[in-house]
Write a protein that holds these residues in place. Structure first.
Motif, PDB file in Angstrom:
ATOM      1  N   GLY A  13      35.422  36.900  41.822  1.00  0.00           N
ATOM      2  CA  GLY A  13      35.372  37.908  41.144  1.00  0.00           C
ATOM      3  C   GLY A  13      36.683  38.840  41.834  1.00  0.00           C
ATOM      4  N   VAL A  14      37.116  39.865  40.876  1.00  0.00           N
ATOM      5  CA  VAL A  14      38.288  40.635  41.317  1.00  0.00           C
ATOM      6  C   VAL A  14      38.159  42.156  40.962  1.00  0.00           C
ATOM      7  CG1 VAL A  14      40.609  41.095  41.463  1.00  0.00           C
ATOM      8  CG2 VAL A  14      39.810  38.847  41.381  1.00  0.00           C
ATOM      9  N   ARG A  15      38.608  43.046  41.762  1.00  0.00           N
ATOM     10  CA  ARG A  15      38.099  44.414  41.434  1.00  0.00           C
ATOM     11  C   ARG A  15      39.434  45.049  41.655  1.00  0.00           C
ATOM     12  NH1 ARG A  15      33.753  45.687  38.116  1.00  0.00           N
ATOM     13  NH2 ARG A  15      33.163  47.732  39.066  1.00  0.00           N
ATOM     14  N   VAL A  16      39.955  46.009  40.783  1.00  0.00           N
ATOM     15  CA  VAL A  16      41.128  46.620  41.369  1.00  0.00           C
ATOM     16  C   VAL A  16      40.966  48.070  41.437  1.00  0.00           C
ATOM     17  CG1 VAL A  16      43.477  47.136  40.416  1.00  0.00           C
ATOM     18  CG2 VAL A  16      42.492  44.889  40.071  1.00  0.00           C
ATOM     19  N   GLY A  17      41.428  48.563  42.398  1.00  0.00           N
ATOM     20  CA  GLY A  17      41.211  50.115  42.651  1.00  0.00           C
ATOM     21  C   GLY A  17      42.349  50.707  43.088  1.00  0.00           C
ATOM     22  N   LYS A  18      42.465  51.949  43.461  1.00  0.00           N
ATOM     23  CA  LYS A  18      43.721  52.661  43.883  1.00  0.00           C
ATOM     24  C   LYS A  18      43.525  53.149  45.360  1.00  0.00           C
ATOM     25  CE  LYS A  18      43.070  55.653  40.741  1.00  0.00           C
ATOM     26  NZ  LYS A  18      43.186  56.530  39.702  1.00  0.00           N
TER      27      LYS A  18
ATOM     28  N   THR B  11      40.153  41.856  50.971  1.00  0.00           N
ATOM     29  CA  THR B  11      40.991  43.267  49.995  1.00  0.00           C
ATOM     30  C   THR B  11      42.534  42.744  50.361  1.00  0.00           C
ATOM     31  OG1 THR B  11      38.873  44.364  50.851  1.00  0.00           O
ATOM     32  CG2 THR B  11      41.057  45.601  50.042  1.00  0.00           C
ATOM     33  N   VAL B  12      43.219  43.267  49.398  1.00  0.00           N
ATOM     34  CA  VAL B  12      44.475  43.176  49.431  1.00  0.00           C
ATOM     35  C   VAL B  12      44.960  44.571  49.243  1.00  0.00           C
ATOM     36  CG1 VAL B  12      46.676  42.168  48.559  1.00  0.00           C
ATOM     37  CG2 VAL B  12      44.765  40.651  48.653  1.00  0.00           C
ATOM     38  N   TYR B  13      45.631  44.927  50.092  1.00  0.00           N
ATOM     39  CA  TYR B  13      46.248  46.490  50.003  1.00  0.00           C
ATOM     40  C   TYR B  13      47.568  46.260  49.544  1.00  0.00           C
ATOM     41  CZ  TYR B  13      42.112  47.568  52.756  1.00  0.00           C
ATOM     42  OH  TYR B  13      40.706  47.709  53.249  1.00  0.00           O
TER      43      TYR B  13
ATOM     44  N   GLY C 108      53.274  64.840  50.995  1.00  0.00           N
ATOM     45  CA  GLY C 108      53.943  63.448  50.303  1.00  0.00           C
ATOM     46  C   GLY C 108      52.709  62.905  49.778  1.00  0.00           C
ATOM     47  N   VAL C 109      52.725  62.185  48.555  1.00  0.00           N
ATOM     48  CA  VAL C 109      51.736  61.211  48.189  1.00  0.00           C
ATOM     49  C   VAL C 109      52.350  59.735  47.803  1.00  0.00           C
ATOM     50  CG1 VAL C 109      49.920  60.976  46.490  1.00  0.00           C
ATOM     51  CG2 VAL C 109      50.298  63.121  47.505  1.00  0.00           C
ATOM     52  N   ARG C 110      51.636  58.946  48.106  1.00  0.00           N
ATOM     53  CA  ARG C 110      52.468  57.545  47.699  1.00  0.00           C
ATOM     54  C   ARG C 110      50.814  56.798  47.268  1.00  0.00           C
ATOM     55  NH1 ARG C 110      57.625  56.364  48.277  1.00  0.00           N
ATOM     56  NH2 ARG C 110      57.295  54.244  48.898  1.00  0.00           N
ATOM     57  N   VAL C 111      51.300  55.982  46.157  1.00  0.00           N
ATOM     58  CA  VAL C 111      50.097  55.493  45.281  1.00  0.00           C
ATOM     59  C   VAL C 111      50.179  53.977  45.472  1.00  0.00           C
ATOM     60  CG1 VAL C 111      48.995  55.253  43.146  1.00  0.00           C
ATOM     61  CG2 VAL C 111      49.869  57.563  43.795  1.00  0.00           C
ATOM     62  N   GLY C 112      49.116  53.365  45.667  1.00  0.00           N
ATOM     63  CA  GLY C 112      49.214  51.894  45.761  1.00  0.00           C
ATOM     64  C   GLY C 112      47.935  51.360  45.180  1.00  0.00           C
ATOM     65  N   LYS C 113      47.807  49.941  45.462  1.00  0.00           N
ATOM     66  CA  LYS C 113      46.565  49.325  44.742  1.00  0.00           C
ATOM     67  C   LYS C 113      45.919  48.560  45.750  1.00  0.00           C
ATOM     68  CE  LYS C 113      49.464  46.847  42.171  1.00  0.00           C
ATOM     69  NZ  LYS C 113      50.280  45.696  41.397  1.00  0.00           N
ATOM     70  N   LEU C 114      44.388  48.576  45.515  1.00  0.00           N
ATOM     71  CA  LEU C 114      43.408  48.159  46.322  1.00  0.00           C
ATOM     72  C   LEU C 114      42.913  46.777  45.419  1.00  0.00           C
ATOM     73  CD1 LEU C 114      41.358  48.693  48.687  1.00  0.00           C
ATOM     74  CD2 LEU C 114      40.300  50.539  47.199  1.00  0.00           C
TER      75      LEU C 114
END
Lengths: 82, 82
Positions: A35-40, B4-6, B35-41
């Motif tokens: 399973g994979v869940r994508v967040g921010k 988890t992959v950041y 400052g703000v940076r948006v990435g994925k989790l």
């Protein structure tokens, strides 16, 4: 001061993007992904008097802008980079 | 096994989404955000023989699918939820 807000879909909300990633990994031959869940991951550089003030500011930012409280949960970490 | 992959934009890459968040926060009266940076989790539930096998699998997934190596860096954490 560095802070990070982690935004995740609630467990009961379907994640089509995560499901697409799971399928793509299977097609690539990356086996064993159930399973994979994508967040921010939102990293902020903030000015605040102390950690409590920073947490209050970030709670307001998350409640009102960064997360959708109907579908998402969030977690605020002050002073950490990961 | 949970992993988890950041995924974060490289420091030298402009982040228009993060800049839009910073401006929106200022308009809301959330002051002090520099400052703000948006990435994925990306949270995965995987089957792997051990942590080394899990890390190898996730490195391949990140290199080939989850991150764009030209613009993004990633970090793999096995066995943690945040």
């Amino acid at each position: 001061m560095k802070a990070t807000v982690y935004v995740r879909l609630k467990a009961e909300v379907l994640d089509p993007q995560g499901e697409a990633v799971r399928r793509a990994l299977a097609h690539m031959g990356v086996d064993g992904v159930r399973g994979v869940r994508v967040g921010k991951l939102i990293e902020l550089d903030i000015e605040a008097a102390d950690v409590d003030a920073a947490r209050a500011m970030l709670k307001r930012a998350a409640d009102e802008l960064l997360a959708n409280p109907v579908m998402e949960d969030y977690e605020v970490v002050v002073g950490s980079s990961a």
